[in-house]
Design a protein around this motif. Structure first.
Motif, PDB file in Angstrom:
ATOM      1  N   LEU A  61       0.824  -1.212   0.000  1.00  0.00           N
ATOM      2  CA  LEU A  61       0.000   0.000   0.000  1.00  0.00           C
ATOM      3  C   LEU A  61       0.860   1.265   0.000  1.00  0.00           C
ATOM      4  O   LEU A  61       0.454   2.285  -0.566  1.00  0.00           O
ATOM      5  N   ALA A  62       2.048   1.204   0.586  1.00  0.00           N
ATOM      6  CA  ALA A  62       2.957   2.358   0.554  1.00  0.00           C
ATOM      7  C   ALA A  62       3.375   2.679  -0.881  1.00  0.00           C
ATOM      8  O   ALA A  62       3.699   3.824  -1.188  1.00  0.00           O
ATOM      9  N   SER A  67      -1.002   9.004  -0.940  1.00  0.00           N
ATOM     10  CA  SER A  67       0.204   9.564  -0.336  1.00  0.00           C
ATOM     11  C   SER A  67       0.347   9.124   1.122  1.00  0.00           C
ATOM     12  O   SER A  67      -0.616   8.688   1.753  1.00  0.00           O
ATOM     13  N   THR A  68       1.536   9.279   1.636  1.00  0.00           N
ATOM     14  CA  THR A  68       1.794   8.983   3.050  1.00  0.00           C
ATOM     15  C   THR A  68       0.874   9.810   3.937  1.00  0.00           C
ATOM     16  O   THR A  68       0.309   9.284   4.907  1.00  0.00           O
ATOM     17  N   ALA A  69       0.691  11.079   3.622  1.00  0.00           N
ATOM     18  CA  ALA A  69      -0.157  11.952   4.440  1.00  0.00           C
ATOM     19  C   ALA A  69      -1.603  11.459   4.454  1.00  0.00           C
ATOM     20  O   ALA A  69      -2.258  11.478   5.499  1.00  0.00           O
ATOM     21  N   ILE A  98       6.583  12.020  10.106  1.00  0.00           N
ATOM     22  CA  ILE A  98       6.890  11.465   8.785  1.00  0.00           C
ATOM     23  C   ILE A  98       6.048  12.153   7.704  1.00  0.00           C
ATOM     24  O   ILE A  98       6.569  12.607   6.702  1.00  0.00           O
ATOM     25  N   ALA A  99       4.734  12.218   7.928  1.00  0.00           N
ATOM     26  CA  ALA A  99       3.842  12.809   6.925  1.00  0.00           C
ATOM     27  C   ALA A  99       3.767  14.333   7.035  1.00  0.00           C
ATOM     28  O   ALA A  99       3.195  14.984   6.166  1.00  0.00           O
ATOM     29  N   LYS A 100       4.335  14.882   8.118  1.00  0.00           N
ATOM     30  CA  LYS A 100       4.389  16.337   8.328  1.00  0.00           C
ATOM     31  C   LYS A 100       3.002  16.982   8.408  1.00  0.00           C
ATOM     32  O   LYS A 100       2.784  18.096   7.939  1.00  0.00           O
ATOM     33  N   GLU A 105      -4.614  19.256  11.485  1.00  0.00           N
ATOM     34  CA  GLU A 105      -4.960  18.212  10.515  1.00  0.00           C
ATOM     35  C   GLU A 105      -5.004  16.837  11.191  1.00  0.00           C
ATOM     36  O   GLU A 105      -5.849  16.003  10.846  1.00  0.00           O
ATOM     37  N   ILE A 106      -4.143  16.605  12.151  1.00  0.00           N
ATOM     38  CA  ILE A 106      -4.191  15.349  12.920  1.00  0.00           C
ATOM     39  C   ILE A 106      -5.504  15.263  13.681  1.00  0.00           C
ATOM     40  O   ILE A 106      -6.175  14.224  13.686  1.00  0.00           O
ATOM     41  N   GLU A 107      -5.890  16.349  14.303  1.00  0.00           N
ATOM     42  CA  GLU A 107      -7.151  16.370  15.053  1.00  0.00           C
ATOM     43  C   GLU A 107      -8.344  16.154  14.112  1.00  0.00           C
ATOM     44  O   GLU A 107      -9.257  15.394  14.422  1.00  0.00           O
ATOM     45  N   ARG A 108      -8.345  16.816  12.984  1.00  0.00           N
ATOM     46  CA  ARG A 108      -9.423  16.626  12.007  1.00  0.00           C
ATOM     47  C   ARG A 108      -9.494  15.171  11.552  1.00  0.00           C
ATOM     48  O   ARG A 108     -10.583  14.605  11.429  1.00  0.00           O
TER      49      ARG A 108
END
Length: 189
Positions: A61-62, A67-69, A98-100, A105-108
């Motif tokens: 899948l990678a 994308s990683t993000a 890693i995904a910056k 955005e993490i919370e969302r």
């Protein structure tokens, strides 16, 4: 260092130094590719078949179209939905480092949302599939496609959901010692 509040996992963790056979080979391969062996992999080493399967699906899948993000956002949403503190902690760390992804955005992502419209469509689709236990209505697919989601992305959303459910359920059953800064799921409302 363990960030978990409890002391022992429900499943033994096999140290790369003590592993034998396939488990030793797989743990060495993981350490070489990512630089460390997380506690989840040490616990999965009780079944080299499971460890190999997780590593193979993750690697496949990678190399896909997401994308990683996006994959980290999907992992965060699934971990929150399944209430897996280990995966939520790991993917918060990976998402940030890693995904910056920024904190907002993490919370969302934990709520299956994103400020990015395309990522939001992918998260909404993944959330619909998870909540429907694999059943999704045509309106959810049409909405994703209207947002520009491709068939390859739809397929990989399902693949990432399967991968994330695998790790969520495994870590919940194994009660894996957390080796990331602890992030706990939100209380259900």
């Amino acid at each position: 260092m363990s960030y978990k509040e409890t002391v022992m996992s429900a499943m033994p963790q096999i140290s790369p130094l003590n592993a034998t056979g396939d488990a030793a080979h797989l743990l060495a391969e993981l350490k070489k590719s990512v630089g460390s062996v997380p506690n989840m992999a040490k616990a999965m080493a009780n079944s080299p078949a499971l460890l190999r399967g997780w590593m193979s699906l993750s690697d496949a899948l990678a190399g896909g179209v997401l994308s990683t993000a996006v994959r980290e956002r999907l992992a965060l949403a699934t971990a929150e939905y399944n209430r897996c503190a280990y995966c939520l902690s790991a993917h918060t760390y990976l998402g940030r480092n890693i995904a910056k992804l920024d904190g907002d955005e993490i919370e969302r992502a934990r709520h299956a949302e994103s400020a990015d419209p395309h990522a939001a469509a992918l998260l909404a689709l993944s959330d619909a599939i998870a909540r429907g236990r694999g059943t999704v209505d045509t309106a959810a697919l049409e909405s994703a496609r209207a947002a520009g989601v491709t068939d390859a992305e739809i397929a990989e959303v399902v693949g990432n959901l399967a991968l994330n459910i695998l790790t969520n359920y495994f870590n919940l059953v194994a009660d894996t010692d957390n080796d990331f800064p602890l992030v706990t799921p939100r209380p259900r409302s």
